[in-house]
Design an enzyme around this catalytic site. Structure first.
Site, PDB file in Angstrom:
ATOM      1  N   ARG A   5      27.487  25.153  43.818  1.00 20.48           N
ATOM      2  CA  ARG A   5      28.803  25.505  44.376  1.00 20.48           C
ATOM      3  C   ARG A   5      29.782  24.364  44.146  1.00 20.48           C
ATOM      4  O   ARG A   5      30.940  24.568  43.817  1.00 20.48           O
ATOM      5  CB  ARG A   5      28.708  25.843  45.873  1.00 20.48           C
ATOM      6  CG  ARG A   5      30.095  25.969  46.540  1.00 20.48           C
ATOM      7  CD  ARG A   5      30.098  26.791  47.826  1.00 20.48           C
ATOM      8  NE  ARG A   5      29.021  26.448  48.736  1.00 20.48           N
ATOM      9  CZ  ARG A   5      28.992  25.352  49.517  1.00 20.48           C
ATOM     10  NH1 ARG A   5      29.986  24.494  49.495  1.00 20.48           N
ATOM     11  NH2 ARG A   5      27.960  25.134  50.308  1.00 20.48           N
TER      12      ARG A   5
ATOM     13  N   TYR B 295      51.446  41.187  40.391  1.00 24.60           N
ATOM     14  CA  TYR B 295      50.200  41.935  40.450  1.00 24.60           C
ATOM     15  C   TYR B 295      49.989  42.457  41.879  1.00 24.60           C
ATOM     16  O   TYR B 295      50.208  41.718  42.850  1.00 24.60           O
ATOM     17  CB  TYR B 295      49.077  40.984  40.025  1.00 24.60           C
ATOM     18  CG  TYR B 295      47.712  41.599  40.045  1.00 24.60           C
ATOM     19  CD1 TYR B 295      47.342  42.553  39.109  1.00 24.60           C
ATOM     20  CD2 TYR B 295      46.775  41.224  41.002  1.00 24.60           C
ATOM     21  CE1 TYR B 295      46.084  43.120  39.133  1.00 24.60           C
ATOM     22  CE2 TYR B 295      45.508  41.782  41.026  1.00 24.60           C
ATOM     23  CZ  TYR B 295      45.176  42.737  40.090  1.00 24.60           C
ATOM     24  OH  TYR B 295      43.929  43.292  40.118  1.00 24.60           O
TER      25      TYR B 295
ATOM     26  N   LYS C  13      40.888  39.156  31.986  1.00 22.83           N
ATOM     27  CA  LYS C  13      41.734  39.855  31.025  1.00 22.83           C
ATOM     28  C   LYS C  13      41.579  39.227  29.638  1.00 22.83           C
ATOM     29  O   LYS C  13      40.496  39.242  29.105  1.00 22.83           O
ATOM     30  CB  LYS C  13      43.181  39.850  31.542  1.00 22.83           C
ATOM     31  CG  LYS C  13      43.296  40.166  33.048  1.00 22.83           C
ATOM     32  CD  LYS C  13      42.891  41.596  33.401  1.00 22.83           C
ATOM     33  CE  LYS C  13      42.718  41.861  34.888  1.00 22.83           C
ATOM     34  NZ  LYS C  13      43.822  41.496  35.740  1.00 22.83           N
TER      35      LYS C  13
ATOM     36  N   ASP D 137      51.608  32.797  37.121  1.00 21.98           N
ATOM     37  CA  ASP D 137      50.441  33.595  36.721  1.00 21.98           C
ATOM     38  C   ASP D 137      50.635  33.918  35.241  1.00 21.98           C
ATOM     39  O   ASP D 137      51.489  34.719  34.869  1.00 21.98           O
ATOM     40  CB  ASP D 137      50.366  34.857  37.587  1.00 21.98           C
ATOM     41  CG  ASP D 137      49.136  35.707  37.277  1.00 21.98           C
ATOM     42  OD1 ASP D 137      48.654  35.650  36.123  1.00 21.98           O
ATOM     43  OD2 ASP D 137      48.680  36.440  38.168  1.00 21.98           O
TER      44      ASP D 137
HETATM   45  C1  LIG Z   1      44.009  41.189  37.104  1.00 24.34           C
HETATM   46  C2  LIG Z   1      45.087  40.273  37.515  1.00 24.34           C
HETATM   47  C3  LIG Z   1      44.940  39.407  38.608  1.00 24.34           C
HETATM   48  C4  LIG Z   1      43.710  39.424  39.483  1.00 24.34           C
HETATM   49  O1  LIG Z   1      42.586  39.023  38.765  1.00 24.34           O
HETATM   50  P1  LIG Z   1      41.090  39.516  39.116  1.00 24.34           P
HETATM   51  O2  LIG Z   1      40.292  38.835  38.061  1.00 24.34           O
HETATM   52  O3  LIG Z   1      41.096  41.005  39.014  1.00 24.34           O
HETATM   53  O4  LIG Z   1      40.800  39.061  40.489  1.00 24.34           O
HETATM   54  C5  LIG Z   1      45.982  38.544  38.905  1.00 24.34           C
HETATM   55  N1  LIG Z   1      47.113  38.541  38.176  1.00 24.34           N
HETATM   56  C6  LIG Z   1      47.294  39.360  37.121  1.00 24.34           C
HETATM   57  C7  LIG Z   1      48.577  39.305  36.367  1.00 24.34           C
HETATM   58  C8  LIG Z   1      46.292  40.245  36.756  1.00 24.34           C
HETATM   59  O5  LIG Z   1      46.485  41.066  35.723  1.00 24.34           O
END
Ligand SMILES: *Cc1c(COP(=O)(O)O)cnc(C)c1O
Length: 382
Positions: A46, A98, A195, A170
């Site tokens: 961890r 998001y 992604k 982000d």
């Molecule tokens: C998918 C996504 C998230 C969240 O990510 P997870 O891996 O699903 O927890 C945050 N910001 C954006 C822009 C995303 O596309």
């Protein structure tokens, strides 16, 4: 060194112990200590694990950052970045974020005494108008989900610096291949590695990159204490994705540009949002701060929700799914899926209408995708 070289030659390979050209998966919870009183670099996974450390180093290199941190999901990375705040602090958020981030803001942060305002649109002035003496953080996505709005990261970093406000971006939709927020003056870059960085729709993960040692200490302590860490196997999958990030992103972009142009001239389509099109309202800012426009397109269909349903029913290559950024093309209805956490009024305020369709353009041949979309658009209600 150039991006693709850094993505392949991370400092952890070849493995010093064995010569392995890939980072070994250290699938272990704990590490033997030599003697009492000695605290080795790794002792409990961890807190730290060599496979995760290799991913974290790689993430920092890609974002041209001092520090990288890996998390169990993009949402976990978002929550970790927000630990730089305390009750009484105020966040100014981009209008288009998001849905899961919105849920963190409203359902987790607000009850803890952190307030949030949402900019009215993506202009620097609308963020500035929301600033209060309590504002400690500007949070944004650029390009944003789902309307691919572009915020001027450099301008926002400038107005924030004077006031000691931090800027977190982000960067999931752009990826560090096309945009590096820290180089534009932001303090924190956040990713859902689920992604494009992972890129193969086979892992959930998140990441943070940053330069400030004080912020790094706060977030790293939170990572160790709260424990939303990715397992070694998941770290390895993200690292494998990163090695081909450049070639994938170039192809995602080429396919998206091809389809965006074709959709823009289709009679059933009311509007196309793609930052690479001159018709995009912030195309100039996108060109300035990004080196490419990524693989996401959002369209509005003239025929409303029934047209969206028609297209989704008829397409053979776009799978109806919530995620994005993988090798296979995906389609999503923002109103019905990703922003389902918002009330209809909140969705309306954000311009997220029922007739929107978000496309994640995969790595299939663009001609096949074009033919598929054309067929799916045939006989569509307008
Ligand atoms: C998918 C996504 C998230 C969240 O990510 P997870 O891996 O699903 O927890 C945050 N910001 C954006 C822009 C995303 O596309």
């Amino acid at each position: 060194m150039q991006f693709e070289t850094l993505a392949i030659h991370d400092p952890h390979t070849p493995d010093p112990a064995t010569g392995s050209v890939t980072v070994p998966i250290y699938q272990t919870s704990t590490f033997g200590r030599e003697e009492l009183g000695h605290r080795p670099e790794f002792f409990y996974s961890r807190i730290g694990n060599p496979t995760r450390q290799a991913l974290e180093t790689s993430l920092a290199l890609l974002e041209n950052a001092r520090f990288g941190l890996a998390f169990a999901s993009g949402a976990a990375a978002t929550m970790a970045a927000l630990q730089i705040l305390k009750p009484g602090d105020h966040i100014v958020s981009g209008i288009d974020i998001y849905g899961g981030t919105y849920r963190i803001f409203e359902q987790l942060l607000r009850p803890w005494g952190i307030t949030i305002s949402y900019a009215r649109d993506e202009s620097t002035e609308s963020y500035a108008r929301c600033l209060t003496p309590e504002t400690k953080l500007i949070w944004l996505e650029s390009p944003s989900n789902p309307l691919l709005r572009i915020s001027d990261i450099r301008a926002l970093a400038e107005i924030s610096r004077e006031k000691s406000i931090r800027v977190a971006v982000d960067n999931t939709f752009a990826t560090p291949y096309f945009q590096r927020p820290l180089e534009l003056g932001a303090d924190i870059a956040v990713h859902s590695t689920t992604k494009y960085l992972g890129g193969h729709s086979d892992v959930i993960g998140g990441a943070i990159a940053l330069n400030d040692p004080a912020l790094h200490t706060i977030i790293k302590n939170y990572q160790a204490a709260a424990g939303a860490i990715p397992g070694p196997w998941d770290c390895w999958l993200v690292m494998r994705g990163i090695k081909t990030l450049k070639i994938r992103m170039k192809e995602h972009e080429a396919g998206a540009l091809h389809l965006a142009r074709m959709l823009e001239s289709h009679p059933a389509v009311a509007r196309v949002w793609y930052p690479g099109l001159p018709s995009h309202p912030q195309h100039d800012i996108a060109r300035r701060q990004m080196s490419g426009f990524s693989g996401m397109i959002t369209i509005a269909l003239k025929g409303g929700l029934s047209a969206v349903e028609h297209l989704l029913h008829k397409t053979k290559l776009f799978t109806l799914a919530d995620s994005l950024g993988g090798v296979e093309s995906l389609a999503a209805s923002p109103a019905k899926m990703t922003l389902g956490a918002l009330s209809p009024e909140e969705r309306d305020k954000r311009g997220c209408t029922d007739n929107l369709l978000r496309l994640s353009v995969g790595l299939e041949h663009p001609g096949d995708l074009e033919a598929d979309l054309n067929e799916a658009l045939e006989g569509i209600p307008v």
